[in-house]
Design a protein around this motif. Structure first.
Motif, PDB file in Angstrom:
ATOM      1  N   CYS A 224       0.817  -1.215   0.000  1.00 21.49           N
ATOM      2  CA  CYS A 224       0.000   0.000   0.000  1.00 21.49           C
ATOM      3  C   CYS A 224       0.850   1.263   0.000  1.00 21.49           C
ATOM      4  CB  CYS A 224      -0.969  -0.001   1.181  1.00 21.49           C
ATOM      5  SG  CYS A 224      -0.221   0.294   2.789  1.00 21.49           S
ATOM      6  N   PHE A 225       2.172   1.132   0.154  1.00 26.51           N
ATOM      7  CA  PHE A 225       3.052   2.300   0.072  1.00 26.51           C
ATOM      8  C   PHE A 225       3.822   2.354  -1.251  1.00 26.51           C
ATOM      9  CE2 PHE A 225       2.448   1.845   4.658  1.00 26.51           C
ATOM     10  CZ  PHE A 225       2.126   3.142   4.992  1.00 26.51           C
ATOM     11  N   LEU A 226       3.602   1.369  -2.128  1.00 30.59           N
ATOM     12  CA  LEU A 226       4.249   1.391  -3.432  1.00 30.59           C
ATOM     13  C   LEU A 226       3.566   2.409  -4.343  1.00 30.59           C
ATOM     14  CD1 LEU A 226       4.797  -2.422  -4.023  1.00 30.59           C
ATOM     15  CD2 LEU A 226       6.538  -0.726  -3.442  1.00 30.59           C
ATOM     16  N   ARG A 227       4.357   3.034  -5.180  1.00 24.09           N
ATOM     17  CA  ARG A 227       3.831   4.084  -6.040  1.00 24.09           C
ATOM     18  C   ARG A 227       3.007   3.510  -7.201  1.00 24.09           C
ATOM     19  NH1 ARG A 227       5.161   9.373  -6.803  1.00 24.09           N
ATOM     20  NH2 ARG A 227       6.907   9.201  -5.348  1.00 24.09           N
ATOM     21  N   GLN A 228       3.449   2.384  -7.764  1.00 17.58           N
ATOM     22  CA  GLN A 228       2.779   1.829  -8.938  1.00 17.58           C
ATOM     23  C   GLN A 228       2.495   0.354  -8.724  1.00 17.58           C
ATOM     24  OE1 GLN A 228       4.916   2.696 -12.556  1.00 17.58           O
ATOM     25  NE2 GLN A 228       5.398   4.796 -11.924  1.00 17.58           N
ATOM     26  N   VAL A 282      -6.636  -8.489  -3.061  1.00 20.34           N
ATOM     27  CA  VAL A 282      -6.718  -7.113  -2.575  1.00 20.34           C
ATOM     28  C   VAL A 282      -5.858  -6.181  -3.415  1.00 20.34           C
ATOM     29  CG1 VAL A 282      -6.262  -5.583  -0.605  1.00 20.34           C
ATOM     30  CG2 VAL A 282      -7.289  -7.839  -0.236  1.00 20.34           C
ATOM     31  N   THR A 283      -4.699  -6.650  -3.860  1.00 21.03           N
ATOM     32  CA  THR A 283      -3.785  -5.783  -4.616  1.00 21.03           C
ATOM     33  C   THR A 283      -4.259  -5.518  -6.036  1.00 21.03           C
ATOM     34  OG1 THR A 283      -2.429  -7.742  -5.128  1.00 21.03           O
ATOM     35  CG2 THR A 283      -1.713  -6.335  -3.291  1.00 21.03           C
ATOM     36  N   ARG A 284      -5.368  -6.136  -6.431  1.00 20.39           N
ATOM     37  CA  ARG A 284      -5.962  -5.798  -7.731  1.00 20.39           C
ATOM     38  C   ARG A 284      -6.586  -4.401  -7.684  1.00 20.39           C
ATOM     39  NH1 ARG A 284      -3.110  -7.976 -10.682  1.00 20.39           N
ATOM     40  NH2 ARG A 284      -1.926  -8.083  -8.734  1.00 20.39           N
ATOM     41  N   GLY A 285      -6.907  -3.936  -6.477  1.00 22.17           N
ATOM     42  CA  GLY A 285      -7.583  -2.655  -6.334  1.00 22.17           C
ATOM     43  C   GLY A 285      -6.622  -1.503  -6.132  1.00 22.17           C
ATOM     44  N   GLN A 286      -7.152  -0.369  -5.737  1.00 22.72           N
ATOM     45  CA  GLN A 286      -6.366   0.833  -5.545  1.00 22.72           C
ATOM     46  C   GLN A 286      -5.645   0.810  -4.201  1.00 22.72           C
ATOM     47  OE1 GLN A 286      -9.093   4.074  -6.068  1.00 22.72           O
ATOM     48  NE2 GLN A 286      -9.347   3.722  -8.268  1.00 22.72           N
ATOM     49  N   THR A 291      -4.751  -0.376   2.051  1.00 22.91           N
ATOM     50  CA  THR A 291      -4.471   0.177   3.370  1.00 22.91           C
ATOM     51  C   THR A 291      -5.503  -0.293   4.389  1.00 22.91           C
ATOM     52  OG1 THR A 291      -3.585   2.154   2.262  1.00 22.91           O
ATOM     53  CG2 THR A 291      -3.999   2.304   4.627  1.00 22.91           C
ATOM     54  N   ILE A 292      -6.772  -0.267   4.015  1.00 22.56           N
ATOM     55  CA  ILE A 292      -7.839  -0.708   4.921  1.00 22.56           C
ATOM     56  C   ILE A 292      -7.694  -2.186   5.245  1.00 22.56           C
ATOM     57  CG2 ILE A 292     -10.322  -0.964   5.211  1.00 22.56           C
ATOM     58  CD1 ILE A 292      -9.297   1.918   5.345  1.00 22.56           C
ATOM     59  N   PHE A 293      -7.430  -3.007   4.231  1.00 26.96           N
ATOM     60  CA  PHE A 293      -7.280  -4.450   4.468  1.00 26.96           C
ATOM     61  C   PHE A 293      -6.037  -4.748   5.295  1.00 26.96           C
ATOM     62  CE2 PHE A 293     -10.558  -5.258   1.321  1.00 26.96           C
ATOM     63  CZ  PHE A 293     -11.093  -6.475   1.746  1.00 26.96           C
ATOM     64  N   ALA A 294      -4.983  -3.978   5.112  1.00 25.13           N
ATOM     65  CA  ALA A 294      -3.798  -4.152   5.949  1.00 25.13           C
ATOM     66  C   ALA A 294      -4.145  -3.897   7.411  1.00 25.13           C
ATOM     67  CB  ALA A 294      -2.682  -3.209   5.493  1.00 25.13           C
ATOM     68  N   LEU A 295      -4.896  -2.842   7.670  1.00 26.73           N
ATOM     69  CA  LEU A 295      -5.342  -2.553   9.036  1.00 26.73           C
ATOM     70  C   LEU A 295      -6.187  -3.694   9.602  1.00 26.73           C
ATOM     71  CD1 LEU A 295      -6.281   1.226   8.733  1.00 26.73           C
ATOM     72  CD2 LEU A 295      -4.664   0.282  10.387  1.00 26.73           C
ATOM     73  N   LEU A 296      -7.124  -4.207   8.798  1.00 28.44           N
ATOM     74  CA  LEU A 296      -7.999  -5.283   9.261  1.00 28.44           C
ATOM     75  C   LEU A 296      -7.217  -6.556   9.552  1.00 28.44           C
ATOM     76  CD1 LEU A 296     -11.106  -4.840   6.914  1.00 28.44           C
ATOM     77  CD2 LEU A 296     -10.955  -4.322   9.361  1.00 28.44           C
ATOM     78  N   CYS A 297      -6.289  -6.905   8.668  1.00 30.02           N
ATOM     79  CA  CYS A 297      -5.502  -8.129   8.869  1.00 30.02           C
ATOM     80  C   CYS A 297      -4.633  -8.032  10.121  1.00 30.02           C
ATOM     81  CB  CYS A 297      -4.630  -8.401   7.644  1.00 30.02           C
ATOM     82  SG  CYS A 297      -5.532  -8.970   6.195  1.00 30.02           S
TER      83      CYS A 297
END
Length: 360
Positions: A224-228, A282-286, A291-297
């Motif tokens: 979630c911190f990667l630019r592309q 999850v990484t298919r999305g924006q 970020t939200i899923f990282a928090l949940l996991c």
């Protein structure tokens, strides 16, 4: 725990925070278990002028050297110009080492040593030199360019990289499974009442579930911190490779030969496969859903681990190692401390990232 910036103001704050984290880890490792304090009646600083010990342990000397390298590195980045940062790093590292050795005089299981101070200061000098030496300037410039190319521009990414470095330290105990957060069930405390009728199944679910959530949370924390999006696959592969190499090295160095693969089993493998599928989806999305899923996991991983009934310090776990008992307790306690505190830092970093995304 190392940084790659010399000039920018936001990075200087990261260097300061990295130094504080390194200092906290040094204090913990030097004074653990913080009990049995007694006054032996010796003058406080006499140990500094004793003859150097004739017999030494290579491992102890190596740890004393290496643990101060990132400390000296981060201290040297706090101030500019380079020579001032280097001097500051050596001064503060020396004061820290002398303070820790002095405190060890009051602990019955510790011995204050002037040789330890020498190795500590030498490690800090190596780290400070790597951070400020002119010949290394080109290397750090390339690191900065790579950071700007791969990761988002706000300071939350700098803290994320710092936390990722700390996260790898949670995997240094080979008695804990790959990406796991609990030890293997060598036995059950008695009496033990399982939420399920099959206690072994319940422990297996926690074992695999903790590995799945830890893998998904840590990988999504990275992506979630990667630019592309195009950099995600390579970043994930490098991350996974680093974790496996760490486990192989620590297992080879610490575990008894017959227990080399103690850190992996079918429950963990199934959990990791499920975690990889979750990360892929999850990484298919924006960026913001990641970020939200990282928090949940990360949150769910803490909930799952709270149901685990076994302690990482139990004797049957320590018997897996070929290290000295004192070293095992120190290493296990340090890993457990970082494992407990890391989610707090990760939550903070992710929330900071969410705020930045909402503002943009």
């Amino acid at each position: 725990m190392m940084l790659s910036s010399h000039n920018s103001t936001p990075r200087s704050h990261v260097a300061l925070h990295a130094s504080l984290i390194n200092a906290a880890l040094i204090v913990f490792l030097s004074l653990y278990p913080f009990s049995g304090w007694t006054d032996n009646g010796l003058p406080l600083f006499d140990f500094l002028f004793y003859p150097l010990p004739y017999y030494t342990r290579f491992f102890d000397d190596l740890v004393n050297l290496l643990f101060y390298v990132p400390y000296g590195f981060s201290l040297a980045l706090i101030r500019a110009p380079r020579w001032l940062g280097w001097c500051l790093a050596l001064l503060l590292a020396t004061l820290t080492s002398v303070a820790m050795e002095t405190c060890q005089q009051f602990l019955p299981l510790r011995v204050a040593s002037n040789l330890d101070v020498i190795y500590n200061v030498a490690g800090a000098a190596v780290g400070a030199t790597l951070a400020t030496f002119p010949l290394m300037a080109r290397v750090w410039q390339q690191c900065q360019q790579l950071r700007r190319y791969l990761f988002v521009g706000d300071s939350s990414a700098d803290y994320a990289l710092l936390l990722i470095g700390l996260w790898f330290m949670t995997q240094l105990n080979p008695a804990i499974p790959l990406f796991g957060m609990v030890i293997f069930p060598e036995g059950l405390p008695q009496p033990y009442v399982s939420p399920l009728s099959d206690a072994q199944l319940f422990l297996s679910l926690i074992e695999g579930g903790s590995a799945m959530l830890n893998l998904a949370g840590s990988l999504l924390f990275l992506t979630c911190f990667l630019r592309q999006r195009q950099h995600q696959v390579r970043a994930v592969l490098y991350f996974l490779l680093t974790v496996v190499v760490l486990k192989l090295i620590t297992a080879g160095a610490l575990l008894k030969p017959a227990l080399f693969f103690q850190w992996v089993n079918l429950n963990v493998v199934y959990g990791l496969l499920c975690g990889l599928l979750l990360v892929w989806a999850v990484t298919r999305g924006q960026r913001w859903p990641q970020t939200i899923f990282a928090l949940l996991c990360l949150l769910l991983s803490q909930v799952v681990v709270s149901f685990w009934p076994l302690s990482v310090f139990q004797p049957d776990v320590l018997s897996l190692f070929r290290w000295r008992y004192g070293h095992l307790l120190n290493m296990s306690a340090l890993v457990a401390l970082i494992t407990d505190l890391w989610p707090v830092g990760a939550f903070t970093c992710l929330i900071l990232s969410v705020r930045r995304q909402l503002n943009h």
